[in-house]
Design a protein around this motif. Structure first.
Motif, mmCIF file in Angstrom:
data_model
loop_
_atom_site.group_PDB
_atom_site.id
_atom_site.type_symbol
_atom_site.label_atom_id
_atom_site.label_comp_id
_atom_site.label_asym_id
_atom_site.label_seq_id
_atom_site.Cartn_x
_atom_site.Cartn_y
_atom_site.Cartn_z
ATOM 1 N N THR A 1 -15.201 -13.607 -2.346
ATOM 2 C CA THR A 1 -16.215 -12.580 -2.095
ATOM 3 C C THR A 1 -16.201 -11.539 -3.215
ATOM 4 O O THR A 1 -17.259 -11.019 -3.609
ATOM 5 C CB THR A 1 -15.975 -11.915 -0.722
ATOM 6 O OG1 THR A 1 -16.085 -12.914 0.294
ATOM 7 C CG2 THR A 1 -16.981 -10.814 -0.447
ATOM 8 N N SER B 1 -19.264 -9.377 3.335
ATOM 9 C CA SER B 1 -18.806 -10.754 3.441
ATOM 10 C C SER B 1 -19.704 -11.438 4.460
ATOM 11 O O SER B 1 -19.860 -10.957 5.572
ATOM 12 C CB SER B 1 -17.359 -10.780 3.906
ATOM 13 O OG SER B 1 -16.890 -12.097 3.878
ATOM 14 N N ASP C 1 -21.221 -18.184 3.358
ATOM 15 C CA ASP C 1 -19.799 -18.362 3.692
ATOM 16 C C ASP C 1 -19.720 -19.337 4.853
ATOM 17 O O ASP C 1 -20.144 -19.021 5.969
ATOM 18 C CB ASP C 1 -19.175 -17.015 4.057
ATOM 19 C CG ASP C 1 -17.664 -17.128 4.237
ATOM 20 O OD1 ASP C 1 -17.189 -18.199 4.687
ATOM 21 O OD2 ASP C 1 -16.959 -16.148 3.935
ATOM 22 N N GLU D 1 -19.065 -19.829 -0.441
ATOM 23 C CA GLU D 1 -17.640 -19.777 -0.115
ATOM 24 C C GLU D 1 -17.332 -20.859 0.919
ATOM 25 O O GLU D 1 -18.145 -21.162 1.763
ATOM 26 C CB GLU D 1 -17.264 -18.395 0.449
ATOM 27 C CG GLU D 1 -17.528 -17.273 -0.548
ATOM 28 C CD GLU D 1 -17.047 -15.915 -0.055
ATOM 29 O OE1 GLU D 1 -15.959 -15.827 0.554
ATOM 30 O OE2 GLU D 1 -17.775 -14.929 -0.301
HETATM 31 MG MG LIG Z 1 -14.893 -14.168 1.374
#
Ligand SMILES: [Mg+2]
Ligand SMILES: Nc1ncnc2c1ncn2[C@@H]1O[C@H](COP(=O)(O)OP(=O)(O)OP(=O)(O)O)[C@@H](O)[C@H]1O
Length: 146
Positions: free
Chosen positions: A38, A56, A78, A105
């Motif tokens: 991140t 995030s 993510d 991510e």
């Molecule tokens: Mg992260």
């Protein structure tokens, strides 16, 4: 291998990468919890012009950024909490690639990653991070970013 001695260096690397980023690119960020994925994405978004916070995106799973906030459209994704492949279908990453760059991510959660994705791995060494890259032909002339 690229040595990133502190979080500021990781952000600066992300900002340099932003200069090379194009719509349709996929940047896959590998690394353990807290490895700095991140942090790198935050630098990249700042490098694209985003001035606000970079949350995030664990929930929701996608944070979308678009002009005029950023130079090009970007989805910061993510996938840590993805459990079923059906959830991935709902997000629609394939379609998003048509009009945005994707920064992902936990790309391990994808059943398969696009072969033209730039794969970056962050490894923890105390406060330092060591970044290794798998660079596809689509990134050849753009690597390393400066
Ligand atoms: Mg992260
Ligand atoms: N060299 C470095 N590069 C990046 N982050 C660093 C570095 N040194 C220390 N840190 C710290 O490590 C933490 C990295 O957190 P970050 O949220 O970026 O990790 P992450 O890989 O996204 O984790 P998660 O898998 O939970 O999403 C931050 O607190 C950051 O300040």
């Amino acid at each position: 291998m690229i040595h990133l001695p502190d979080a500021e260096a990781t952000e600066a690397f992300g900002a340099a990468l932003a200069g090379a980023l194009r719509e349709g690119d996929v940047v896959a960020l590998y690394g353990a919890l807290g490895a700095g994925k991140t942090t790198l994405a935050r630098g990249l978004l700042r490098g694209l012009g985003h001035l606000g916070d970079v949350a995030s995106p664990t929930f929701p799973i996608v944070q979308a950024y678009a002009p005029p906030d950023t130079r090009i459209a970007v989805w910061h994704v993510d996938l840590y909490r993805i459990e079923q492949p059906a959830e991935l279908d709902e997000i629609g990453l394939d379609d998003a690639r048509d009009a945005a760059a994707l920064v992902i991510e936990w790309p391990e959660r994808l059943p398969r990653l696009w072969p033209d994705a730039l794969r970056l791995t962050l490894a923890v060494e105390g406060e330092s991070r060591v970044l290794t890259a798998q660079v596809p032909p689509a990134w050849g002339e753009r690597w390393p970013p400066r």
